[in-house]
Design an enzyme around this catalytic site. Structure first.
Site, PDB file in Angstrom:
ATOM      1  N   GLU A 150       0.868  -1.175   0.000  1.00 20.10           N
ATOM      2  CA  GLU A 150       0.000   0.000   0.000  1.00 20.10           C
ATOM      3  C   GLU A 150       0.902   1.221   0.000  1.00 20.10           C
ATOM      4  O   GLU A 150       1.904   1.262   0.729  1.00 20.10           O
ATOM      5  CB  GLU A 150      -0.911   0.012   1.223  1.00 20.10           C
ATOM      6  CG  GLU A 150      -1.746   1.278   1.375  1.00 20.10           C
ATOM      7  CD  GLU A 150      -2.631   1.246   2.628  1.00 20.10           C
ATOM      8  OE1 GLU A 150      -3.079   0.136   3.011  1.00 20.10           O
ATOM      9  OE2 GLU A 150      -2.843   2.314   3.229  1.00 20.10           O
ATOM     10  N   GLU A 155      -2.098  11.306   3.672  1.00 24.58           N
ATOM     11  CA  GLU A 155      -3.190  11.126   4.617  1.00 24.58           C
ATOM     12  C   GLU A 155      -3.197  12.298   5.577  1.00 24.58           C
ATOM     13  O   GLU A 155      -2.152  12.867   5.910  1.00 24.58           O
ATOM     14  CB  GLU A 155      -3.044   9.820   5.399  1.00 24.58           C
ATOM     15  CG  GLU A 155      -3.333   8.576   4.595  1.00 24.58           C
ATOM     16  CD  GLU A 155      -3.284   7.327   5.461  1.00 24.58           C
ATOM     17  OE1 GLU A 155      -4.349   6.817   5.843  1.00 24.58           O
ATOM     18  OE2 GLU A 155      -2.165   6.870   5.754  1.00 24.58           O
TER      19      GLU A 155
END
Length: 273
Positions: A150, A155
């Site tokens: 990933e 974020e």
């Protein structure tokens, strides 16, 4: 400061600039191979985007993070207007959940191995928001999460309004066992201004950048897929989650909704041969 100290200081500065120049790939070395400028008003371009819907069930319910939203393809949650993609999280009852939002993916429509990905975006605000610009493997050659990897290009969690994070997850390095490789960046106006969130990705490393400046680098240690599964095609994901293990760890402010993430463009480049 004596003359010798001044000379030493100048040498150190030059070395630092040289290292930065060596690490950064010149913009002219890249060729644009895929993009969405969000110029079509209405629904996102179905030739470029699909949706992950619902709560992740069957499989890993609540998307594996105890998130509070239910993802839809409704224009209330995902639309294009005024040259921007708008992903909107709303407080409303839907399928047993109290929030709705959207999660757009390029899976099967834009799958990439190596290159540079730029996403220009402005982030929502408020405790309980959790927007992300990230990538998952399209074929999961090495198995389910986190074995096939990933890449979290950006974020942000609302209780840290002045910070963004870049992270990678693999079998050896992931938050499930507390070994994820991650770095935060102070960004005072993350919630009020557009910034360009990027990665530069090749067979040896993934560099994370904001507005063209690198702040984190993950190296291929050449020990195999457990630490480096990033030799397979990945696709781009844009989503706005509500709550969850990280986004909701300080609670969720129920008075702030709706909240929106705005995306000006997504551009994918490949290194010139």
């Amino acid at each position: 400061m004596v003359k010798s100290q001044i000379l030493l200081f100048r040498v150190v500065l030059l070395q630092l600039f040289a290292v930065e120049a060596f690490c950064q790939v010149p913009v002219s070395s890249y060729k644009l191979v895929w993009s969405d400028e969000f110029e079509k008003t209405g629904t996102p371009d179905e030739q470029k985007w699909a949706y992950d819907l619902g709560d992740g069930c069957p499989g890993v319910c609540q998307w594996g993070n105890n998130e509070l939203q239910y993802y839809t393809s409704n224009q209330n949650n995902a639309r294009v207007a005024d040259g921007l993609l708008i992903i909107e999280a709303r407080k409303e009852s839907i399928a047993g959940y109290n929030y709705s939002s959207a999660r757009l993916v390029t899976r099967g429509k834009g799958d990439f191995l190596y290159g540079k990905i730029d996403v220009k975006a402005s982030l929502p605000k408020g405790i309980g928001t959790w927007p992300a610009i990230w990538m998952l493997p399209t074929d999961r050659k090495y198995g389910g999460w986190p074995a096939s990897g990933e890449i979290d290009i950006m974020e942000h969690v609302g209780y840290e309004p002045d910070s963004v994070y870049g992270t990678v997850h693999t079998r050896s390095f992931n938050h499930g066992i507390g070994t994820q490789k991650s770095k935060g960046l102070y960004l005072a106006d993350a919630e009020s201004a557009f910034h360009i969130y990027s990665i530069e990705w090749d067979e040896n490393q993934i560099r994370f950048l904001v507005d063209g400046k690198a702040y984190f680098q993950f190296e291929n240690d050449k020990t195999g897929f457990a630490s480096w599964p990033f030799d397979q095609p990945f696709h781009v994901i844009l989503n706005l989650a509500v709550g969850g293990n990280w986004g909701g760890s300080k609670g969720v402010d129920e008075t702030i909704w709706p909240q929106k993430m705005y995306v000006d463009y997504v551009r994918v480049y490949r290194l010139q041969p």
